[in-house]
Each structure stands twice: as C-alpha cells, then as structure tokens.
Design an enzyme around this catalytic site. Structure first.
Site, PDB file in Angstrom:
ATOM      1  N   SER A 251      -3.763  79.769  -6.717  1.00 21.08           N
ATOM      2  CA  SER A 251      -3.693  79.864  -5.266  1.00 21.08           C
ATOM      3  C   SER A 251      -3.779  78.460  -4.675  1.00 21.08           C
ATOM      4  CB  SER A 251      -4.831  80.720  -4.735  1.00 21.08           C
ATOM      5  OG  SER A 251      -6.027  79.972  -4.768  1.00 21.08           O
ATOM      6  N   LYS A 252      -3.530  78.408  -3.375  1.00 19.26           N
ATOM      7  CA  LYS A 252      -3.501  77.113  -2.682  1.00 19.26           C
ATOM      8  C   LYS A 252      -4.832  76.393  -2.778  1.00 19.26           C
ATOM      9  CE  LYS A 252       0.126  77.724   0.661  1.00 19.26           C
ATOM     10  NZ  LYS A 252       0.287  78.666   1.721  1.00 19.26           N
TER      11      LYS A 252
END
Ligand code: GLU
Length: 481
Positions: A251-252
């Site tokens: 994920s970011k």
C-alpha cells in the site's frame, strides 16, 4: 511452426489513477515476452468505469510507460484502421456480441430489481449459500408483466471451467459458484468489464493474456464468454501478487505505488526496469544487473514464480546505485541536470562531471544527489563558530586555515588526491586530523556533515577551494575581534 500465430500480447490499464508499479510489472513482462518472440505489444485503455476514468490519467500512464521504456506496436496513438482502443468507443462492437449471445440463449435479459436482488442475497447469506444470482429470469418464456429489463446475464453452465495457466498450472473453477453474472446493461450503455475484456482480447487477436493474479477470478467468466461465442481463448499467465515486507498487500503507506514517483525521487528507468523484472522472476544464475536488451534475451515466462513477490525498497536502491555506476559520466550529468534545475542549481557541464566522477560511488538517487550537492555549486552561508573544531580555538583555526590555503596554492600540475595528500601531510601530522580537516570541511562545504573534505577540494579544484578558504578566514577574523 510456419503457421504458428504471431504472438500478440496486451497492456490494458484502466485510466482511473496513475500507473501503479504492479501494473508496470505486468506491462513489462508482456513487453519482454513480445520482444523476445518478435511479437506485438498492444496498448489499449479499459475505461468502462466512466465516473473514474479521466484523460489526465491516460496522459500520465502514457508518460510513465515512455519513461520506463515500454514502447508499443499497436493501440493508443498507433491505431489499426477500423479498430478503436478505448472501451468507451467500442460500445457498438459489444452490443453486436451481446445480441448474438441472447439470440443463442447463452445470455438473457434479467428483470429483477435492485431490491429483489438484495432480498435474495440476504436469504442466501442466512442459509450460508454462495451469493450468486438465484435465477428468477433464467427460463422466462416472455417478459414479466409491468417489469423493465435491467441487465443482461450470462447463462453459466453448472460445469467445471478449466484452463492451463503458464504460471499457475492447471486451474479449475466451478460454474455453480459463479452463477449467472451480468455482462451487459441497457442498449447504448457501457457493457460490463468482463465482457468488454473478453471481446477485446478476441477482436484484437490476443494470443497471451499476461496479468496480475488479482484478475484470476475474472478468467473463468472471460473464458465462458469466449467459448459461448465459439472463439478460442488466449493462453493465460497470472503473475504473482506484489507484497510488502510483511507479505501483505503493498500500500501507499509502505512505498510509493505510482511509477512516476520513482522518477521524481531520482531512480533511473534502467534500475526500475531491472528491479520490476525481478518481482516474480529471476534468471537461473545469480547475476542481477541487466539492461533491457539482456532481459529480452533471458526472461522466461515459464519460470515466473507462483509465490507473491516482495517489494523491497532497499533492493531498488541497490539496483539504482549499480545502474548509476554503469552510466558514463557524460550521461550521468545529463540525467542529474533536471534534478538540479528543479532545485535552481546552476552548474557548468565540466564542473558537474568532475563532481560526479568523485561522488558517483556514493549516489543512491539523483534527487538525493541534487539535494545534498548544492554546496558544490554555491557555498552556503554558515556561522563562523562552525569552523572551530571542538578542541581548538579561533586563533589556532585561523592559523591552520592560512597554512592550508598556502599548501593548496603550492600544488602545481593539477589537483589530485595524491598531490593533495602530500601537500597537507605535514600540517595533519603536526596538528592532528580533527583540528585540520574539520575547518577545511566547513570552509569548502559550509556544512558540518559532508563528504570527505579532501574529496571536496579535489572536486572544486585549487582556485575555488582557495576562494572558499579566504571566505572562512574573513569570517573567523571577524569572529576573533
Ligand atoms: N484493466 C485491468 C487493470 O487495469 C487489466 C485487466 C487485464 O489485464 O485483463 O487492472
């Protein structure tokens, strides 16, 4: 093999965001596969999601592909006559096939309302049954009184759907767990994604579908559609998921997920290419640094792993360092320049190259170099106090800097590490390293943490180093009064 079909693969991103590294990995494997087989790499946009698809994302996806060096042979900007490469422009094509499926009774109109479907779903949940369409409209003889057609459903047979996947081997899905899924909406409306993908792959004569494992559950639906129309399905290869260090979804929070963020951070496209190629595959020996051309020769789709591939930022940094070392100094200077310009740092070409030849071993990313190398190009202002080594004093510092200046001026016939070492040998021996090298570091860099001061003097050259020492002498003189 004379009649063998030419290999044709595709990269079909949805323009609903910036290009994700996972998608780039898919594009890259398709590209390598096409290039090594003299095949065609096709690029189209899957913009069935009207709400979220935007032109600015199309532009940024194209920019990202170009940056990492994935050129395509057909598709967006390289249209074949009569073919459209955006799903939103192909609605009439999909309608033709939907009509055919309805006529052949492979698909049917469904009149169930949202509320009815919700109620059915609740009932299924209660009974712990798979949540599939229960089939009210499956065998209708005629449209129910007073009801509007809502969607077109595919009549999924109660049978196994099997196929051989290059990565995952033999794969089986149960039709009864899939149920009658929606393939179309009312005339003129965008059809559903699975339908559009299957039709596009057929019409564009795709031979191999190479994509992420997250699409594996779409595959039986796409195969059912193709088989119902009497078409052969392509060969599938589902690539392993890309995971974070804890083997969760990347994920970011753990890493930048948009490819162009890595350009901004100063990663070379060569390094990115090399790194992404290794996310799910590696060659038979232990070598790791490869160019695009090397990879085209050695990449082997049949050796792609099933297990998830961990995205390791340190590994990417290592790849970047290695690829930086392999660029010529002229090329490295060219690559660094935009990062310097972004920071308003002006640098003469010769000077930049001299600095890079000394600094290159240490550079991890081009942006980091630009962030930390500013002092080479213009001396930052600093407090006079900074010049004084902790066990020294201003008067001694002044004396040492004066002598250092003379020593540097005495170097004849070019500045190099050896000449500089000789010129400073006496003073270092007499005064000690700290009291000499500390003020020299501050004088030539203006910083308290910087590369080795001897390296800086070499990079700056004699006259510029002396000019900076003069500035230090002025500062310390003012400080002594
Ligand atoms: N449009 C899909 C995506 O962006 C691609 C699916 C496919 O490769 O079939 O993930």
């Amino acid at each position: 093999m004379e009649n063998a079909k030419k290999i044709k693969v595709r990269f079909p991103p949805s323009p609903t965001g910036r290009l994700h590294v996972g998608n780039v990995r898919s594009a890259l494997y398709n590209w390598l596969f096409a290039r090594q087989h003299g095949g065609i790499f096709l690029f189209r946009f899957e913009d069935t999601d009207k709400e979220r698809s935007e032109l600015k994302y199309e532009a940024s996806i194209i920019e990202a592909l170009q940056w990492v060096g994935l050129n395509w042979d057909e598709g967006i900007g390289k249209e074949k006559p009569g073919m459209k490469y955006r799903q939103s422009e192909r609605v009439d094509v999909y309608e033709k096939y939907l009509d055919k499926l309805i006529a052949n009774k492979k698909a049917y109109w469904c009149y169930c309302t949202k509320e009815e479907l919700e109620a059915d779903k609740e009932e299924l949940i209660k009974k712990k049954l798979p949540q599939i369409y229960v089939g009210h409209c499956r065998d209708l003889e005629s449209p129910p009184q007073g009801k509007e057609p809502q969607v077109i459903r595919f009549r999924t047979p109660d049978a196994k759907i099997e196929f051989d996947d290059i990565v995952r081997g033999h794969v089986t899905f149960e039709g009864r767990l899939i149920g009658d899924f929606v393939i179309g909406r009312k005339p003129g409306e965008m059809p559903l994604y699975h339908f559009a993908v299957a039709i596009d792959d057929y019409e564009m004569e795709i031979t191999h579908v190479i994509r992420g494992e997250e699409h594996l559950t779409s595959t039986p639906k796409q195969i059912l559609i193709l088989r119902a129309l009497g078409f052969d399905e392509p060969i599938y290869a589902h690539l392993p998921l890309i995971l974070n260090a804890n083997r969760g979804k990347l994920s970011k929070r753990e890493a930048d997920t948009a490819l162009l963020d890595y350009r901004k951070k100063g990663f070379l496209p060569e390094a990115m290419f090399n790194f992404l190629a290794f996310l799910g595959w590696h060659p038979q020996d232990n070598e790791e640094i490869f160019t695009k051309e090397d990879l085209t020769k050695i990449f082997d789709l049949s050796r792609v792993q099933k297990a998830g591939a961990v995205f390791n930022l340190e590994k990417l940094e290592w790849f970047n360092k290695e690829h930086i070392k392999r660029l010529s100094i002229e090329e490295l200077a060219k690559r660094v320049r935009p990062y310097l310009e972004e920071r308003h740092i002006k640098a003469e070409d010769d000077f930049l190259q001299r600095i890079l030849s000394i600094e290159r071993e240490r550079i991890t990313t081009l942006a980091e170099f630009a962030d930390t190398a500013g002092f080479f190009f213009s001396l930052p202002d600093y407090e006079p106090n900074l010049l004084v080594w902790k066990e020294s004093d201003p008067v001694r510092t002044f004396r040492i800097l004066t002598e250092l200046k003379e020593d540097i001026e005495s170097i004849k016939g070019g500045m190099n590490r050896h000449a500089l070492g000789n010129a400073l040998a006496d003073i270092v021996l007499r005064e000690g390293r700290g009291p000499v090298l500390w003020p020299l570091r501050v004088a030539v860099s203006g910083l308290k943490a910087s590369p080795d001061p001897m390296e800086i003097v070499q990079a700056l050259g004699g006259p510029e180093s002396v000019r900076r020492i003069d500035i230090a002498l002025e500062k310390i003189k003012a400080h002594m009064q």
